[in-house]
Design a protein around this motif. Sequence first.
Motif: not given
Lengths: 368, 556
Positions: B352-381
Motif C-alpha cells: 500500500l505504501g509504495y505507490p503512495v510514496a511514488w506519487l508523493m515523490a513524483n507529483l508537483p509539490d502542491r499535490s504532493a504536499n496534500l498527500i503528505m498531509i493526508l498521510v500524516l493526519l491519522p498520524f496525529w490522531t
Amino acid sequence: MRKSLVMGTSALVAVAGMAAADGHMASDMTLVSWGGAYQASQQNAYVAPYLEMNDGVSAVWDESSAEAVAKLRAMAEAGNVTWDVVDVVAADAIRLCDEGLALEIDHDEMLAAAPDGTSASDDFGDLIVSDCFIPQIVYSTTFGYRTDLVGDTPPTDVCAVFDLETYPGMRSLERRPINNMEWALMCDGVAADDVYDVLETEEGQAQAFAKLDTIRDNVIWWSAGADTPQLLADGEVVMGSTYNGRLFSLIEEQDQPVAMLWDAQVFDLDGWIIPAGLSPEREARALDFVRFATDTQRLADQAKYISYGPARMSSAPLVGQHETLGIDMAQHMPTDPNNAQNTFLYNYEWWADYRDDLDAKFQAWLAQ
Amino acid sequence: MTDATGPIKAADGRPLKASLNRALRREKMRALMLIAPLLIFVLVTFIAPIGDMLFRSVQDDITSRTLPQTVVALDGWDYDSGSPPDEAVYEALYYDMFFAAEAKKHTALGSRLNYETTGISSLFRQTGRALDDMGEDVIEAMEDNVEALDDSAFWAALFLTEDPVDAGNANAALSWATSVADEPVRLPEGLQMSVAGATVFPKAAAQYVAFAAFTHTVDEDVPAEEDPWESVWIAMAQDTSDAGFADRLANYTGPGAAELAPLQEAVAAPLAELSFQAAFLDQDEDWADAEIWGTIQAFSSPYTAGYFLTAVDRELTPAGAQVVEDDVKIYLKLFWRTLWMSLAITFSCILLGYPVAWLMANLPDRSANLIMILVLLPFWTSLLVRTSAWKVLLQQQGVINDLLVWIGLVADDGRLALINNATGTVIAMTHILLPFMILPLYSVMKGIPPSYLRAAKSLGATNWTAFWRVYFPQSVPGIGAGSILVFILSIGYYITPEIVGGTKGVFISNRIAYHISSSLNWGLAAALGTILLVVVLALYWAYDRIVGIDNVKLGG
C-alpha cells in the motif's frame, strides 16, 4: 510506635468529629478510581462533600484502578507510593493484601458505625473479604439482551446464552475464565453449590470447556466493560455479559432496546484500600476520608448516581431516586429481591488459587 | 640531526607518536564529554530499567529468602521418594512460616509458588492464620506453671542484656530475621543477646532475638513491653527436651533462674505429643503432598530457569524440565503468530505504501504536499480513536459490511467477519503503521533523479523494465528502512490487537501485559519480553547479513 500513634491520631480525630485539617493530616490526597460514571458517582456522593467540609484539603483523581495492582507494586518497589486511597475490586484487594502492599484495616475502629449503632464489621458483614478491604458497592456481572432480536420469547434463564437454536446470533463474553466457567457448568446441569467442587477437577474443567465449545464460534470476547454495551447498541450481539451499571445506563440513559437478564448474576465487590507504608500524615488523612466516604448515608447517596448496591446493610433503606432521571433506583440494584432471585457469589479464595492455572488453560483454549 | 635512527620527535621533544596519541585521546575525551549527558541519560532511564526488568526473568530468591531454614532442611529430602519430608523440615517450616506470617511475607510467597502449583496460595494464607494455635497445649502448660512467662519484661531480661561481658553473638538469628522480613532488622541500641540465656535456651534465644529485632525495627515497639510470639514459647519448650538442659539450668544464675525451675517437668507431657508434621497436616493435608514440597524445593535457589521454561511451554517440575500439557500450550503459538502476522503487516504496508510514496515523490509539490498531509493526519490522531474507528467500520453491522450488502456483494446473513480475528488486526495495524513505511520510502524516492528513468526509456526500455531494472533497485533501501521500522513496531504492538484482535489476532505482547498488570507474574513477563527482544535482535542480525544494514536509508 508509629502505627499506634497513627491509630491514636485517627481515633482522636474521629472523636473530635471530623475536625478540619489539623496539623496531623496531609492536605492533599490522590484518589484512584475507574473513571467514567462510576468515578463521577464517587465524586458527587462523597468526595465533593468531604472537600467542602474540610477547608484547605484538595483531592486529585488518577484513573488507574484497572492497573492498580501492578502500579502499586512498582511504586512500593521504587519506595515512592504517590496514591492515598485506591478503589479496587475485591480480588485485587486480596492480591494487594497478600503482597503486603495494602494497609490492614481494623474495620470497627477505623470505619463509622451504622446510625443504629451496629458496628461497621457487622454492617458490612461477609463483604469484608480481606483484612485490607473497605467495601463500597456490590455490583454484578450479568447479561443484557436485545429485545428486538430475541423473538417472542425473551430469555429468562442464563442458559439462553448456550441455546443457539432459540436465540441464534452472536453473544459477548468476557475474555477470562472467571464467571464463564461457572455459567457453563450451571447450564450443563451442575448445581450452583457444587460448581467450584466440580471445577476443581480436570474433568470438571473439561466439562466447562466442552460446554463453552458449543457456542465458541458465536462469541465475541470482550476485555473492557464498555465493549458489551457498544456491541448490544450496534446489534452486533444478541446478548452479552457486562457490569449491571453499564447495562443500566444503556437501557435507562441511552434508551436502547435492551433488557436485563438478571438470572445467575454474579455478585462482585468494589471498595477502597489504603496503600501500605504511607507517611503518618497521609495515612491519617486517607483514613479520615475513608471513614466519611463509607458511612451509611454516603454509600446510600452514591446509589443516586449509579445502579450499584451500597455495601452496607444499613444503607439499603436509604436508597432513593436517580439524581437526574428521577427514577426509583432500588429496583435497578443488583441486590433488589426481584433481581436477586438467582445469584451467584464470586468465590475469591477459590479463584485466588485457580486463576493462574485456569487462565492459562482458558487462553490456550481460546487460541485453538 | 643528532639521532637519525630514533623515533621522530614533535616540537616539544616528545616522540611524535606519543604526542599524537595524546592529542587524539584528548579529542576523544572531549567528544565523550559532549555526549556524556545523553549517554548517562540513556543509561539511567533506558538501559538500566530494561536490564533490571530482564534480570527478573531469572531472579527468584523469594523462596530461599522467606523460608531460609526450610529450604536448607529440605535439601536432604528426595522428591522421587513420594513421601512427605521428616519432622525436622516441618519444624523449620514452623519457625520460618511463623516469622514470615508476622512480617506478612508468606502470602507473597504463596502467590509466587501458585504460578507453579495450583492451591499453594490459599494453603499459605490459611496456614499463616492457623500458626498461632499450633502447640497450644505446650504454651498453656507453660503459662500455668511458670507464671513469670506472662510478663513481657521477664523474657527480655532472660535473653537480652546490656552487660558487655554477657553479650553474645546474635548474627545468625539476625541474618535469618533480616532474610525473612526482607529488610534489615537489629536489636535496640545497647542491647545484646545474653550468652547466659542463650546457653540454657539456644533455640528460644535465637527466636527471641529475631522477635525483638523485628519488634524494634519494623513495628517500632519496645520488645520488653510486647508479648513474645508463640514461636518463641515453643522454642523454649523445645529447648527443655535437650539431654543437657537440666544441668545447664542448674548452672544458670541469671535473671529468672528460680522461676524457670518447674518448666521442664511442666512441658514434658504436652511436648512429647507435639508434632509439627501432625500440626501442619491437621491444618491442611496438602502439607503431606510431595508436589507441594517438590515445588518448594524446585524453586528454592535464588536463580531459576523456570520462567524461561514456562515462556516456551515447558515447566520446571520437581522431576526436571518437562513439556506442559497440550491444554495449556500457548506461548510458542503466540510467538509464532506474532512473527507471521508482523510479516503480513509489513508486506501489506509495502504494497500500500509504495505507490503512495511514488506519487508523493513524483507529483508537483502542491499535490504532493496534500498527500503528505493526508498521510500524516491519522498520524496525529490518537491511536485509540483510530482503532475504535476501525471497529465501527469493520464490525458485522458496520459500515463496510453494510456497504457490501447494499451493493449485493455479500448476503445479509453472510456478513464478513472482518474484526475480532487476525484479519481485523492486520487491517487496523497496517493502517496505523503505514506512515512508518511511506515516510522513509518517500525520502529515498525523492533522492532518485528522474533523469535515470528518462535515460532508460530513451535507450529503449519499456515502462516496466525501466521501473523494475532502474527505479526499483534504487528504492530498495527505503523499503528496507520502512520494513524494519514497521516490523519491529508491530512485533511489540499491544493495544490494537487487544481491541480488534479477538482471540485469533492477539500477540505475545498481550500476554506480557496480562502478566505485568493482572497476574503480577513479572518474572514470566520478563522472560517473554527477553525472548521477544532476542528474536528481534536475531532478525536484525539476519537482515544485516542478507541485505546489509548499509543498504537501509531513512533519507535520500
